[in-house]
Enzyme design. Structure first.
Site, PDB file in Angstrom:
ATOM      1  N   GLU A  80     -15.444   7.111   6.489  1.00 29.27           N
ATOM      2  CA  GLU A  80     -14.574   6.339   7.306  1.00 29.27           C
ATOM      3  C   GLU A  80     -14.171   7.046   8.548  1.00 29.27           C
ATOM      4  OE1 GLU A  80     -10.583   5.521   5.664  1.00 29.27           O
ATOM      5  OE2 GLU A  80     -10.599   7.640   4.700  1.00 29.27           O
ATOM      6  N   ARG A  84       0.822  -1.363   0.164  1.00 38.48           N
ATOM      7  CA  ARG A  84       0.082   0.041  -0.037  1.00 38.48           C
ATOM      8  C   ARG A  84       1.002   1.380   0.084  1.00 38.48           C
ATOM      9  NH1 ARG A  84      -4.482   0.520   4.491  1.00 38.48           N
ATOM     10  NH2 ARG A  84      -2.716   1.077   5.973  1.00 38.48           N
ATOM     11  N   LYS A  91      -2.500   7.024   1.235  1.00 36.80           N
ATOM     12  CA  LYS A  91      -2.202   7.579   2.646  1.00 36.80           C
ATOM     13  C   LYS A  91      -1.064   8.439   2.653  1.00 36.80           C
ATOM     14  CE  LYS A  91      -1.942   5.132   7.165  1.00 36.80           C
ATOM     15  NZ  LYS A  91      -3.214   5.622   7.979  1.00 36.80           N
TER      16      LYS A  91
HETATM   17  N1  PDD Z   1      -4.310   4.045   9.640  1.00 35.85           N
HETATM   18  N2  PDD Z   1      -8.516   4.927   7.318  1.00 35.85           N
HETATM   19  C1  PDD Z   1      -7.726   5.858   7.821  1.00 35.85           C
HETATM   20  C2  PDD Z   1      -7.979   7.433   7.402  1.00 35.85           C
HETATM   21  C3  PDD Z   1      -6.610   5.565   8.559  1.00 35.85           C
HETATM   22  O1  PDD Z   1      -5.667   6.529   8.987  1.00 35.85           O
HETATM   23  C4  PDD Z   1      -6.595   4.174   9.019  1.00 35.85           C
HETATM   24  C5  PDD Z   1      -5.491   3.855   9.869  1.00 35.85           C
HETATM   25  C6  PDD Z   1      -7.356   3.116   8.549  1.00 35.85           C
HETATM   26  C7  PDD Z   1      -7.322   1.832   8.871  1.00 35.85           C
HETATM   27  O2  PDD Z   1      -6.330   1.285   7.898  1.00 35.85           O
HETATM   28  P1  PDD Z   1      -5.545   0.107   8.568  1.00 35.85           P
HETATM   29  O3  PDD Z   1      -6.688  -1.106   8.807  1.00 35.85           O
HETATM   30  O4  PDD Z   1      -4.835  -0.267   7.307  1.00 35.85           O
HETATM   31  O5  PDD Z   1      -4.726   0.475   9.678  1.00 35.85           O
HETATM   32  C8  PDD Z   1      -8.498   3.691   7.613  1.00 35.85           C
HETATM   33  C9  PDD Z   1      -3.063   4.200  10.648  1.00 35.85           C
HETATM   34  C10 PDD Z   1      -3.402   3.028  11.934  1.00 35.85           C
HETATM   35  C11 PDD Z   1      -3.058   5.431  11.276  1.00 35.85           C
HETATM   36  O6  PDD Z   1      -3.182   6.405  10.725  1.00 35.85           O
HETATM   37  O7  PDD Z   1      -2.577   5.335  12.628  1.00 35.85           O
END
Ligand code: PDD
Length: 299
Positions: free
Chosen positions: A184, A52, A151
């Protein structure tokens, strides 16, 4: 366990690590990142996170400065030197340094930064008692096509939405898009179990992060023969849900028992939510065991 950082090939205590002022990650939040956690000292789903990371970087025109194997080796080195304990791992790639100015093409040498730190504690009883979320209208850089689904390091909109939710006494903000759709959490994905027992979550469209925990929860849900639908949700889908929960790397599955003060279901973590959390944890434990066996070279 110590908090350590890897910057430009050097390992330092996090509090002594430094980035050049002209790094675009510092100047403009111009970069991407991943957050991974370890279980028993082993990272979970590191390969999925690195895939990712590569997708996020290429989405905004950054070429990763290291291969997945190189980054994996840096993570392993930091975990070894940091010592035992479950860890939070942040992997950052900035667009690198360049003259002050917004034109990304002026930047040179994307920079990899990795940090490991003790896993931040979660609020007591979070999984057992569930949490309250607050719906917060929000628009973000990733809402528009050029950065869709990446991200990106710029989490200002997420942070401000979370601050608003926390001021209202909620644990997490759930972001609502311009058409009123539930997107989300500020750092989580959202699921509901509707009155017919169907598991629903927003599709990974341009507007939300394709969560890794979300993907694993969908797989364990299908294995449990649940009816699973990825479809756009709106606030009444949360208010009227039989159950609701959020998912993320650091929190796994957190039951949602109140939305904007409204009680979800009977106000306690629901049976489907609890079963999915247990199944996810079994899946994680099995994956970590396999990975540990592989890394010890035992076949
Ligand atoms: N990210 N959506 C957003 C905007 C996020 O920042 C995250 C978490 C998720 C969940 O994604 P994942 O299951 O891959 O962790 C969804 C990390 C944990 C963070 O920003 O700390």
């Amino acid at each position: 366990m110590r908090a350590l950082a890897w910057v430009d090939g050097e390992v330092l205590p996090v509090e002594r690590a430094r980035l050049p002022l002209l790094d675009r990650g510092v100047l403009y939040g111009d970069g991407v990142f991943e957050v991974v956690r370890t279980y028993g000292g082993r990272p979970f789903a590191l390969d999925e996170h690195l895939a990712r990371l590569e997708r996020s970087a290429s989405r905004i025109g950054i070429a990763l400065p290291a291969t997945a194997a190189d980054i994996d080796a840096v993570v392993e080195r930091l975990l070894r030197e940091a010592g035992a304990g479950d860890a939070y791992v942040r992997i950052i790639v900035t667009r690198g340094e360049g003259p002050i100015g917004y034109d990304p093409s002026a930047a040179r040498d994307p920079r990899l930064v990795v940090l490991v730190a003790p896993l931040p504690p979660l609020p007591a009883g979070l999984h057992e008692n569930g949490a309250e979320v607050r719906l917060v209208p929000c628009s973000r850089p990733t809402d528009e096509a050029r950065a869709a689904g990446a991200k990106v390091s710029d989490y200002l909109a997420n942070l401000l939405a979370l601050a608003e939710a926390r001021r209202a006494g909620a644990y997490e903000a759930v972001l609502v898009g311009p058409a009123g759709e539930v997107l989300e959490g500020a750092s989580s994905n959202v699921f509901v179990v509707d009155e017919q027992g169907r598991l629903r979550t927003p599709p990974t469209s341009a507007r939300i992060l394709a969560g890794i925990t979300r993907a694993h929860v969908l797989e364990v849900a299908r294995a449990a023969r649940l009816v699973v639908e990825q479809r756009v949700l709106f606030p009444p889908d949360l208010y009227g849900a039989r159950e609701a929960f959020i998912t993320s790397t650091l929190r796994e599955v957190v039951p949602v028992v109140r939305v904007d003060g409204w009680t979800v279901g009977d106000g306690r973590p629901g049976p489907v939510t609890r079963a999915l959390l247990a199944a996810l944890r079994e899946r994680i434990a099995a994956a970590v065991r396999r990975e540990r066996t592989r890394s010890m070279g035992v076949h």
